[in-house]
Design a protein around this motif. Structure first.
Motif, PDB file in Angstrom:
ATOM      1  N   UNK A  50       0.843  -1.207   0.000  1.00  0.00           N
ATOM      2  CA  UNK A  50       0.000   0.000   0.000  1.00  0.00           C
ATOM      3  C   UNK A  50       0.870   1.246   0.000  1.00  0.00           C
ATOM      4  N   UNK A  51       0.421   2.245  -0.733  1.00  0.00           N
ATOM      5  CA  UNK A  51       1.156   3.512  -0.761  1.00  0.00           C
ATOM      6  C   UNK A  51       0.662   4.380   0.388  1.00  0.00           C
ATOM      7  N   UNK A  52       1.611   4.783   1.212  1.00  0.00           N
ATOM      8  CA  UNK A  52       1.276   5.653   2.343  1.00  0.00           C
ATOM      9  C   UNK A  52       1.092   7.080   1.811  1.00  0.00           C
ATOM     10  N   UNK A  53       0.121   7.781   2.339  1.00  0.00           N
ATOM     11  CA  UNK A  53      -0.097   9.155   1.902  1.00  0.00           C
ATOM     12  C   UNK A  53      -1.228   9.301   0.898  1.00  0.00           C
ATOM     13  N   UNK A  90       3.918   5.834 -18.339  1.00  0.00           N
ATOM     14  CA  UNK A  90       5.100   6.674 -18.545  1.00  0.00           C
ATOM     15  C   UNK A  90       6.379   5.999 -18.031  1.00  0.00           C
ATOM     16  N   UNK A  91       6.330   5.383 -16.855  1.00  0.00           N
ATOM     17  CA  UNK A  91       7.557   4.939 -16.190  1.00  0.00           C
ATOM     18  C   UNK A  91       7.901   3.460 -16.345  1.00  0.00           C
ATOM     19  N   UNK A  92       6.919   2.603 -16.470  1.00  0.00           N
ATOM     20  CA  UNK A  92       7.183   1.161 -16.481  1.00  0.00           C
ATOM     21  C   UNK A  92       7.986   0.757 -17.711  1.00  0.00           C
ATOM     22  N   UNK A  93       8.958  -0.128 -17.478  1.00  0.00           N
ATOM     23  CA  UNK A  93       9.761  -0.640 -18.571  1.00  0.00           C
ATOM     24  C   UNK A  93      11.025   0.161 -18.842  1.00  0.00           C
ATOM     25  N   UNK A  94      11.290   1.144 -18.009  1.00  0.00           N
ATOM     26  CA  UNK A  94      12.487   1.968 -18.186  1.00  0.00           C
ATOM     27  C   UNK A  94      13.561   1.587 -17.175  1.00  0.00           C
ATOM     28  N   UNK A  95      14.759   2.028 -17.451  1.00  0.00           N
ATOM     29  CA  UNK A  95      15.896   1.777 -16.566  1.00  0.00           C
ATOM     30  C   UNK A  95      15.755   2.645 -15.302  1.00  0.00           C
ATOM     31  N   UNK A  96      16.295   2.163 -14.182  1.00  0.00           N
ATOM     32  CA  UNK A  96      16.181   2.936 -12.934  1.00  0.00           C
ATOM     33  C   UNK A  96      16.625   4.390 -13.075  1.00  0.00           C
ATOM     34  N   UNK A  97      17.757   4.643 -13.754  1.00  0.00           N
ATOM     35  CA  UNK A  97      18.240   6.020 -13.917  1.00  0.00           C
ATOM     36  C   UNK A  97      17.225   6.903 -14.623  1.00  0.00           C
ATOM     37  N   UNK A  98      16.550   6.350 -15.639  1.00  0.00           N
ATOM     38  CA  UNK A  98      15.558   7.123 -16.393  1.00  0.00           C
ATOM     39  C   UNK A  98      14.366   7.484 -15.497  1.00  0.00           C
ATOM     40  N   UNK A  99      13.946   6.526 -14.690  1.00  0.00           N
ATOM     41  CA  UNK A  99      12.797   6.755 -13.791  1.00  0.00           C
ATOM     42  C   UNK A  99      13.164   7.795 -12.731  1.00  0.00           C
ATOM     43  N   UNK A 100      14.351   7.658 -12.164  1.00  0.00           N
ATOM     44  CA  UNK A 100      14.797   8.593 -11.128  1.00  0.00           C
ATOM     45  C   UNK A 100      14.878  10.011 -11.691  1.00  0.00           C
ATOM     46  N   UNK A 101      15.351  10.137 -12.932  1.00  0.00           N
ATOM     47  CA  UNK A 101      15.545  11.457 -13.552  1.00  0.00           C
ATOM     48  C   UNK A 101      14.258  12.056 -14.135  1.00  0.00           C
ATOM     49  N   UNK A 121      -3.847  15.242  -4.909  1.00  0.00           N
ATOM     50  CA  UNK A 121      -2.509  15.686  -5.346  1.00  0.00           C
ATOM     51  C   UNK A 121      -1.436  15.072  -4.459  1.00  0.00           C
ATOM     52  N   UNK A 122      -1.679  15.065  -3.149  1.00  0.00           N
ATOM     53  CA  UNK A 122      -0.732  14.448  -2.219  1.00  0.00           C
ATOM     54  C   UNK A 122      -0.570  12.958  -2.521  1.00  0.00           C
ATOM     55  N   UNK A 123      -1.676  12.303  -2.829  1.00  0.00           N
ATOM     56  CA  UNK A 123      -1.633  10.880  -3.164  1.00  0.00           C
ATOM     57  C   UNK A 123      -0.852  10.633  -4.443  1.00  0.00           C
ATOM     58  N   UNK A 129       6.633   9.215  -5.682  1.00  0.00           N
ATOM     59  CA  UNK A 129       7.744   8.996  -4.761  1.00  0.00           C
ATOM     60  C   UNK A 129       8.023   7.502  -4.600  1.00  0.00           C
ATOM     61  N   UNK A 130       6.977   6.707  -4.471  1.00  0.00           N
ATOM     62  CA  UNK A 130       7.161   5.264  -4.292  1.00  0.00           C
ATOM     63  C   UNK A 130       7.765   4.633  -5.541  1.00  0.00           C
ATOM     64  N   UNK A 131       7.322   5.059  -6.715  1.00  0.00           N
ATOM     65  CA  UNK A 131       7.866   4.508  -7.959  1.00  0.00           C
ATOM     66  C   UNK A 131       9.350   4.860  -8.088  1.00  0.00           C
ATOM     67  N   UNK A 132       9.701   6.082  -7.738  1.00  0.00           N
ATOM     68  CA  UNK A 132      11.107   6.490  -7.797  1.00  0.00           C
ATOM     69  C   UNK A 132      11.927   5.758  -6.731  1.00  0.00           C
ATOM     70  N   UNK A 133      11.323   5.504  -5.572  1.00  0.00           N
ATOM     71  CA  UNK A 133      12.021   4.744  -4.527  1.00  0.00           C
ATOM     72  C   UNK A 133      12.326   3.318  -4.988  1.00  0.00           C
ATOM     73  N   UNK A 134      11.383   2.699  -5.686  1.00  0.00           N
ATOM     74  CA  UNK A 134      11.650   1.369  -6.256  1.00  0.00           C
ATOM     75  C   UNK A 134      12.829   1.448  -7.223  1.00  0.00           C
ATOM     76  N   UNK A 135      12.837   2.474  -8.081  1.00  0.00           N
ATOM     77  CA  UNK A 135      13.925   2.628  -9.055  1.00  0.00           C
ATOM     78  C   UNK A 135      15.267   2.790  -8.345  1.00  0.00           C
ATOM     79  N   UNK A 136      15.281   3.589  -7.276  1.00  0.00           N
ATOM     80  CA  UNK A 136      16.515   3.786  -6.501  1.00  0.00           C
ATOM     81  C   UNK A 136      16.968   2.450  -5.897  1.00  0.00           C
ATOM     82  N   UNK A 137      16.018   1.696  -5.360  1.00  0.00           N
ATOM     83  CA  UNK A 137      16.357   0.402  -4.757  1.00  0.00           C
ATOM     84  C   UNK A 137      16.935  -0.552  -5.802  1.00  0.00           C
ATOM     85  N   UNK A 138      16.309  -0.622  -6.977  1.00  0.00           N
ATOM     86  CA  UNK A 138      16.817  -1.514  -8.020  1.00  0.00           C
ATOM     87  C   UNK A 138      18.161  -1.039  -8.553  1.00  0.00           C
TER      88      UNK A 138
END
Length: 147
Positions: A50-53, A90-101, A121-123, A129-138
């Protein structure tokens, strides 16, 4: 595998939204996008996914294959399901660097922040943020594996 760039996909969404005159039509389009989102398997609808926020319940999972991050999601709210569907497009299927940037300017360009309630908007920001966090983790895992 030739996949469009994040910016090209964002531009397609901006172009699609420009076809609608009213926000009522744009909301209908967002809802339709959500209806086309592939179903998320029940095993992923867990507390840790679940996404917090988010005011609504949103589950987001990511996988990592061949250096690319893939997202799947679901929500109990039709508008939110459409919003997360756009982010996945927009984001799925891209490299972590691309998602982060990714700047994700399309959200502002189509007027989402001005037409969503503050809680939505907050959600939306929490989903990004969660999608970018996954990219950072990978990216981190990828760096460790390469050593």
């Amino acid at each position: 595998m030739s996949k469009k760039s994040i910016i090209e996909t964002e531009q397609e969404i901006i172009d699609d939204f420009s076809l609608f005159d009213s926000w009522e039509d744009k909301y209908e389009y967002i809802i339709d996008l959500g209806k086309k989102l592939p179903l998320l398997e029940e095993q992923y609808k867990t507390e840790e996914n679940k996404i917090k926020g988010c005011q609504s319940t949103v589950w987001l999972v990511a996988s990592y294959t061949d250096g690319r991050v893939f997202f799947k999601a679901d929500s109990d709210a039709v508008i939110v399901k459409g919003l997360v569907s756009m982010l996945i497009t927009v984001l799925s299927g891209h490299r972590p660097d691309e998602i982060i940037a990714a700047k994700l300017d399309f959200i502002r360009e189509i007027g989402m922040f001005t037409h969503l309630a503050q809680t939505r908007s907050n959600g939306l920001l929490a989903m990004i943020k969660q999608m970018k966090n996954y990219a950072i983790a990978y990216k981190t895992i990828q760096g460790i594996e390469q050593k």
